[in-house]
Design an enzyme around this catalytic site. Structure first.
Site, PDB file in Angstrom:
ATOM      1  N   ASP A  70       0.842  -1.201   0.000  1.00 14.34           N
ATOM      2  CA  ASP A  70       0.000   0.000   0.000  1.00 14.34           C
ATOM      3  C   ASP A  70       0.879   1.254   0.000  1.00 14.34           C
ATOM      4  OD1 ASP A  70      -3.232   0.467   0.985  1.00 14.34           O
ATOM      5  OD2 ASP A  70      -1.857   2.174   1.062  1.00 14.34           O
ATOM      6  N   ILE A  71       0.470   2.236  -0.781  1.00 11.11           N
ATOM      7  CA  ILE A  71       1.242   3.469  -0.917  1.00 11.11           C
ATOM      8  C   ILE A  71       1.178   4.325   0.357  1.00 11.11           C
ATOM      9  CG2 ILE A  71      -0.542   5.017  -1.848  1.00 11.11           C
ATOM     10  CD1 ILE A  71       1.476   5.708  -4.092  1.00 11.11           C
ATOM     11  N   HIS A  97      -7.043  -5.930   2.222  1.00  8.53           N
ATOM     12  CA  HIS A  97      -5.893  -5.358   2.928  1.00  8.53           C
ATOM     13  C   HIS A  97      -5.326  -6.450   3.843  1.00  8.53           C
ATOM     14  CE1 HIS A  97      -6.977  -0.944   2.319  1.00  8.53           C
ATOM     15  NE2 HIS A  97      -8.138  -1.519   2.066  1.00  8.53           N
ATOM     16  N   HIS A 102     -10.440  -5.386  -3.265  1.00 11.14           N
ATOM     17  CA  HIS A 102      -9.101  -5.580  -2.715  1.00 11.14           C
ATOM     18  C   HIS A 102      -9.187  -5.977  -1.258  1.00 11.14           C
ATOM     19  CE1 HIS A 102     -10.213  -1.309  -2.525  1.00 11.14           C
ATOM     20  NE2 HIS A 102      -9.554  -1.229  -1.383  1.00 11.14           N
ATOM     21  N   GLY A 134     -16.009   2.499   3.637  1.00 15.51           N
ATOM     22  CA  GLY A 134     -14.708   3.157   3.526  1.00 15.51           C
ATOM     23  C   GLY A 134     -13.926   2.795   2.280  1.00 15.51           C
ATOM     24  N   GLN A 135     -14.607   2.220   1.287  1.00 15.54           N
ATOM     25  CA  GLN A 135     -13.897   1.848   0.049  1.00 15.54           C
ATOM     26  C   GLN A 135     -13.642   3.087  -0.802  1.00 15.54           C
ATOM     27  OE1 GLN A 135     -15.976  -1.008  -2.424  1.00 15.54           O
ATOM     28  NE2 GLN A 135     -14.270  -1.170  -3.857  1.00 15.54           N
ATOM     29  N   ASN A 193     -12.925  -3.329   2.628  1.00 12.91           N
ATOM     30  CA  ASN A 193     -13.873  -2.223   2.713  1.00 12.91           C
ATOM     31  C   ASN A 193     -14.835  -2.298   1.532  1.00 12.91           C
ATOM     32  OD1 ASN A 193     -12.582  -1.140   5.012  1.00 12.91           O
ATOM     33  ND2 ASN A 193     -11.061  -0.127   3.723  1.00 12.91           N
TER      34      ASN A 193
HETATM   35  P1  AMP Z   1      -9.822   1.291   0.306  1.00 15.34           P
HETATM   36  O1  AMP Z   1      -9.976   2.550   1.103  1.00 15.34           O
HETATM   37  O2  AMP Z   1     -10.233   0.055   1.053  1.00 15.34           O
HETATM   38  O3  AMP Z   1     -10.506   1.403  -1.045  1.00 15.34           O
HETATM   39  O4  AMP Z   1      -8.279   1.101   0.077  1.00 15.34           O
HETATM   40  C1  AMP Z   1      -7.591   1.669  -0.983  1.00 15.34           C
HETATM   41  C2  AMP Z   1      -6.132   1.608  -0.626  1.00 15.34           C
HETATM   42  O5  AMP Z   1      -5.384   1.786  -1.804  1.00 15.34           O
HETATM   43  C3  AMP Z   1      -5.671   2.676   0.358  1.00 15.34           C
HETATM   44  O6  AMP Z   1      -5.108   2.051   1.501  1.00 15.34           O
HETATM   45  C4  AMP Z   1      -4.629   3.472  -0.436  1.00 15.34           C
HETATM   46  O7  AMP Z   1      -3.549   3.917   0.345  1.00 15.34           O
HETATM   47  C5  AMP Z   1      -4.202   2.454  -1.481  1.00 15.34           C
HETATM   48  N1  AMP Z   1      -3.664   2.997  -2.718  1.00 15.34           N
HETATM   49  C6  AMP Z   1      -4.205   3.976  -3.492  1.00 15.34           C
HETATM   50  N2  AMP Z   1      -3.434   4.183  -4.576  1.00 15.34           N
HETATM   51  C7  AMP Z   1      -2.407   3.310  -4.493  1.00 15.34           C
HETATM   52  C8  AMP Z   1      -1.267   3.025  -5.321  1.00 15.34           C
HETATM   53  N3  AMP Z   1      -1.035   3.690  -6.467  1.00 15.34           N
HETATM   54  N4  AMP Z   1      -0.401   2.060  -4.922  1.00 15.34           N
HETATM   55  C9  AMP Z   1      -0.613   1.383  -3.770  1.00 15.34           C
HETATM   56  N5  AMP Z   1      -1.669   1.591  -2.963  1.00 15.34           N
HETATM   57  C10 AMP Z   1      -2.545   2.550  -3.309  1.00 15.34           C
END
Ligand code: AMP
Length: 114
Positions: A31-32, A102, A100, A93-94, A87
């Protein structure tokens, strides 16, 4: 439209990600914006926008995603436990409309999660 999201671009290798695992069904990348010392996202290659859209046809795929999580947790040293979060939609919270999971670890988590 569904394919116009950041995770699809990572699947298509249009944008970089720190890949932790990949196979013909899924990939996992760090995760970024990590919320724990280990924070990996496991995503199917199949276009599925959200958990609520899963169907019986996805039964094996879901099992696979979980088994990949188990393997990654071992590889990443999460021997004393970890948390899996999915999420779903706005109130869940998605933020990215591609299913995906986590996988987070390396610290203690609390309950309820808030
Ligand atoms: P969610 O809130 O469950 O939809 O999670 C989305 C996740 O994607 C968040 O934890 C972000 O930090 C992560 N995210 C968004 N863009 C990127 C990216 N380019 N590379 C890696 N993780 C990302």
């Amino acid at each position: 439209m569904l394919k116009d999201n950041i995770f699809q671009k990572i699947i298509d290798k249009e944008i970089p990600a720190k890949i932790a695992y990949e196979d013909d069904l899924c990939l996992a990348f760090h995760d970024i914006n990590p919320q724990a010392p280990v924070h990996v996202l496991i995503i199917p290659r199949k276009v599925i926008a959200t958990h609520a859209e899963l169907t019986d046809a996805d039964r094996d795929l879901l099992g696979h995603l979980h088994l990949v999580a188990v393997k990654l947790a071992k590889q990443l040293g999460l021997d004393d436990g970890y948390r899996i979060v999915v999420n779903c939609l706005d109130r869940g919270g998605q933020t990215v409309p591609h299913l995906h999971m986590h996988l987070m670890g390396g610290r203690a988590f609390h309950w309820p999660p808030g």
